[in-house]
Design an enzyme around this catalytic site. Structure first.
Site, mmCIF file in Angstrom:
data_model
loop_
_atom_site.group_PDB
_atom_site.id
_atom_site.type_symbol
_atom_site.label_atom_id
_atom_site.label_comp_id
_atom_site.label_asym_id
_atom_site.label_seq_id
_atom_site.Cartn_x
_atom_site.Cartn_y
_atom_site.Cartn_z
ATOM 1 N N GLU A 1 54.731 -15.675 -65.371
ATOM 2 C CA GLU A 1 53.469 -14.947 -65.148
ATOM 3 C C GLU A 1 52.346 -15.917 -64.768
ATOM 4 O O GLU A 1 51.492 -15.603 -63.935
ATOM 5 C CB GLU A 1 53.081 -14.167 -66.400
ATOM 6 C CG GLU A 1 53.976 -12.979 -66.658
ATOM 7 C CD GLU A 1 53.718 -12.366 -68.024
ATOM 8 O OE1 GLU A 1 53.314 -11.203 -68.089
ATOM 9 O OE2 GLU A 1 53.919 -13.054 -69.042
ATOM 10 N N GLN B 1 31.474 -33.464 -49.972
ATOM 11 C CA GLN B 1 31.924 -33.953 -51.277
ATOM 12 C C GLN B 1 32.606 -32.846 -52.082
ATOM 13 O O GLN B 1 33.365 -33.115 -53.008
ATOM 14 C CB GLN B 1 30.717 -34.514 -52.045
ATOM 15 C CG GLN B 1 31.038 -35.066 -53.401
ATOM 16 C CD GLN B 1 29.858 -35.826 -53.978
ATOM 17 O OE1 GLN B 1 29.487 -36.880 -53.487
ATOM 18 N NE2 GLN B 1 29.232 -35.267 -55.002
ATOM 19 N N TYR C 1 28.611 -36.431 -40.974
ATOM 20 C CA TYR C 1 28.803 -36.297 -42.420
ATOM 21 C C TYR C 1 27.640 -35.542 -43.055
ATOM 22 O O TYR C 1 26.473 -35.767 -42.740
ATOM 23 C CB TYR C 1 28.937 -37.681 -43.081
ATOM 24 C CG TYR C 1 29.121 -37.568 -44.583
ATOM 25 C CD1 TYR C 1 30.376 -37.348 -45.109
ATOM 26 C CD2 TYR C 1 28.032 -37.593 -45.448
ATOM 27 C CE1 TYR C 1 30.561 -37.182 -46.480
ATOM 28 C CE2 TYR C 1 28.201 -37.430 -46.811
ATOM 29 C CZ TYR C 1 29.466 -37.227 -47.328
ATOM 30 O OH TYR C 1 29.640 -37.052 -48.673
ATOM 31 N N LYS D 1 36.832 -32.326 -52.830
ATOM 32 C CA LYS D 1 37.796 -33.003 -53.689
ATOM 33 C C LYS D 1 38.315 -32.195 -54.879
ATOM 34 O O LYS D 1 39.530 -32.142 -55.100
ATOM 35 C CB LYS D 1 37.194 -34.324 -54.190
ATOM 36 C CG LYS D 1 37.311 -35.417 -53.123
ATOM 37 C CD LYS D 1 36.575 -36.670 -53.480
ATOM 38 C CE LYS D 1 35.124 -36.637 -53.078
ATOM 39 N NZ LYS D 1 34.907 -36.438 -51.613
ATOM 40 N N HIS E 1 61.176 -1.446 -50.620
ATOM 41 C CA HIS E 1 60.220 -0.611 -51.367
ATOM 42 C C HIS E 1 60.529 -0.597 -52.866
ATOM 43 O O HIS E 1 60.219 0.369 -53.552
ATOM 44 C CB HIS E 1 60.192 0.820 -50.828
ATOM 45 C CG HIS E 1 60.156 0.897 -49.332
ATOM 46 N ND1 HIS E 1 58.990 0.899 -48.601
ATOM 47 C CD2 HIS E 1 61.167 0.936 -48.427
ATOM 48 C CE1 HIS E 1 59.280 0.949 -47.310
ATOM 49 N NE2 HIS E 1 60.595 0.965 -47.171
ATOM 50 N N ASN F 1 30.989 -43.096 -45.591
ATOM 51 C CA ASN F 1 31.460 -41.909 -44.862
ATOM 52 C C ASN F 1 32.852 -42.113 -44.275
ATOM 53 O O ASN F 1 33.698 -41.225 -44.339
ATOM 54 C CB ASN F 1 30.465 -41.540 -43.753
ATOM 55 C CG ASN F 1 29.113 -41.154 -44.327
ATOM 56 O OD1 ASN F 1 28.963 -41.033 -45.542
ATOM 57 N ND2 ASN F 1 28.123 -40.979 -43.454
ATOM 58 N N LYS G 1 59.931 -9.685 -79.051
ATOM 59 C CA LYS G 1 59.607 -10.030 -77.668
ATOM 60 C C LYS G 1 60.036 -11.424 -77.248
ATOM 61 O O LYS G 1 59.964 -12.374 -78.011
ATOM 62 C CB LYS G 1 58.088 -9.920 -77.454
ATOM 63 C CG LYS G 1 57.572 -8.517 -77.628
ATOM 64 C CD LYS G 1 57.767 -7.699 -76.387
ATOM 65 C CE LYS G 1 56.732 -8.085 -75.409
ATOM 66 N NZ LYS G 1 56.147 -7.039 -74.676
ATOM 67 N N SER H 1 29.957 -37.836 -57.752
ATOM 68 C CA SER H 1 31.341 -37.349 -57.621
ATOM 69 C C SER H 1 32.294 -38.165 -58.486
ATOM 70 O O SER H 1 33.486 -37.893 -58.530
ATOM 71 C CB SER H 1 31.789 -37.382 -56.153
ATOM 72 O OG SER H 1 31.577 -38.663 -55.585
#
Ligand code: ARG
Length: 458
Positions: free
Chosen positions: A289, A321, A316, A324, A155, A109, A282, A22
């Site tokens: 977005e 793991q 555990y 994260k 609506h 742990n 544009k 990890s």
């Protein structure tokens, strides 16, 4: 790694080591890991589990490791499984055998459970800070445009006129709830798990209250099995972040719609817009977005980790793991999205004229007309029906309400009089004089209350 191999004689296969490590992502927990280790070393010496002089050497070693990491001088060696092993291995390298005493009365742990809780407390504080920035931006924009009217929609059809400030303050409220939720999550994360050991507690006389005080925790965990396998606070943070992103996606969507030629209520600052590689005219709302788009990923992290947690037996398991990467990405995305939205909101320009024009279209005063008849004695249901017929007549004649003559009005109800022409956008707004309504007076109070709320917490 001799000291973690225990009964195993063979080093892990290279692919296995890479698969299980990890370190590529949990290195980010180094500050929390070191803070936990320093508190742990102090506790061990305070209770005579290690000597005071050993604790001093260990603490100094840990502090210099933190410096190495922060100065980019620390080598994160791929073969070390995680940040806990990386720091410990370096400690032993630096101070020798005595470094091996740090892991007394502790397990990775309970260590990772601690690190994550420390991380989440900090992440939540930052997230609340960024949310406050966005709230400031919304309130400032509201205050600078107190007389701007926009169509209110249901609506996505024009429904009743509202003040732009009222619309903006709706987002202020959503963000208030986001802060509340995060504060609840922080409260539940504020529990110190060290002393749980691998799963069953430890055989040493550890001082868990001392650890909690050293590390600034409110409470200590009450069940060691739960403490090492509980990730509710991670899920909760991801759920709260999902709701917050949902709010941002709605704001982003309205910014996209409102900055379109069709609406034209706002114009994005060039710093928050992008051009097109092919169409020179544009000015695209890509930033908004992406806020809208990234919401999907944040939901995904929540679903992914809920799925990981499902049916996991105590205590555990390495599955944990997987908490994260999703959590870090969630926090990073939310923090960045909040900051981007704050910048976008505080730099955009409001086009009061197009907003007012749009607010004048679409028979937006129809409800006020029905309310007018009610005040003259008509039952609301009948008034609704009468105005409905009147509007379809006006649509056919291609006339606005103001363009209908009193004779035309009178064909629909004898209750209409000259004063029907005093129904305007302004009268419509002013009439919604309820707590939480769009009457200018109420909105001014709401702006003041919002500013006060921000002043109090900041
Ligand atoms: N890297 C591990 C995690 O993130 C730390 C705890 C490892 N514990 C163990 N027994 N392998 O969950």
């Amino acid at each position: 790694m001799r000291h973690i191999k225990g009964r195993l004689q063979k080093a892990a296969d290279e692919k296995v080591a890479a698969y299980t490590s990890s370190l590529p992502f949990d290195w980010r927990l180094y500050r929390h890991d070191i803070a936990g280790s320093i508190a742990h070393a102090r506790m061990l010496s305070k209770h005579g589990i290690i000597s005071e002089s050993d604790a001093v050497i260990i603490v100094q070693g840990l502090e210099s490791i933190q410096q190495e990491i922060e100065q980019g001088k620390f080598e994160f060696r791929a073969e070390l499984e995680d940040i806990h092993m990386a720091v410990e291995a370096r400690l032993i390298e630096k101070i020798g055998e005595v470094g091996g005493k740090l892991h007394t009365a502790r397990s990775r742990n309970d260590q990772i459970a601690l690190d994550l809780r420390l991380y989440i407390r900090e992440a939540i504080a930052q997230t609340i800070g960024n949310t406050r920035e966005l709230q400031h931006a919304l309130v400032n924009l509201a205050e600078a445009n107190m007389d701007v009217v926009v169509p209110g929609y249901t609506h996505l059809q024009p429904a009743q006129p509202v003040l732009l400030a009222h619309h903006l303050l709706a987002y202020f409220e959503m963000l208030q709830r986001d802060v509340d939720r995060l504060e609840c999550c922080r409260m539940r994360a504020d529990v110190m798990p060290l002393g749980s050991g691998a799963l069953a507690g430890v055989t040493y006389n550890v001082d868990r209250e001392f650890l909690a005080r050293e590390l600034g925790f409110d409470r200590i965990s009450q069940n060691s099995l739960d403490a090492v396998s509980d990730r509710d606070f991670v899920l909760e943070c991801e759920a709260d972040a999902s709701i917050a992103m949902m709010h941002l996606s709605r704001l982003a969507e309205e910014i996209i719609l409102w900055s379109s030629a069709e609406f034209g209520f706002i114009e994005l600052d060039e710093a928050y817009a992008t051009g097109s590689s092919i169409m020179p005219q544009k000015k695209n709302p890509d930033v908004a977005e992406l806020v809208r788009g990234k919401t999907g990923r944040v939901y995904g992290h929540l679903m992914a980790f809920l799925t990981t947690m499902k049916a996991l037996p105590l205590a555990y398991n390495r599955d944990l793991q997987e908490d994260k990467e999703g959590l870090f990405a969630t926090v990073d995305t939310l923090l960045a999205s909040l900051a981007i939205c704050a910048g976008m909101v505080s730099t955009l320009k409001v086009n009061a004229e197009s907003a007012a024009k749009a607010a004048g279209r679409g028979y937006i005063l129809a409800t006020d007309l029905a309310d007018y008849l009610v005040r003259k004695g008509e039952a609301f249901r009948n008034a609704h029906e009468i105005v409905g017929r009147l509007i379809s007549y006006a649509v056919k004649k291609e006339k606005s309400l103001a363009e209908l003559s009193l004779a035309e009005y009178s064909n629909f109800s004898p209750l209409f009089g000259e004063d029907v022409y005093s129904i305007t956008i302004e009268s419509s707004l002013a009439a919604r004089d309820t707590v939480g309504g769009t009457a200018p007076k109420r909105v001014a109070q709401a702006v003041a209350a919002a500013k006060k709320a921000l002043g109090q917490v900041n």
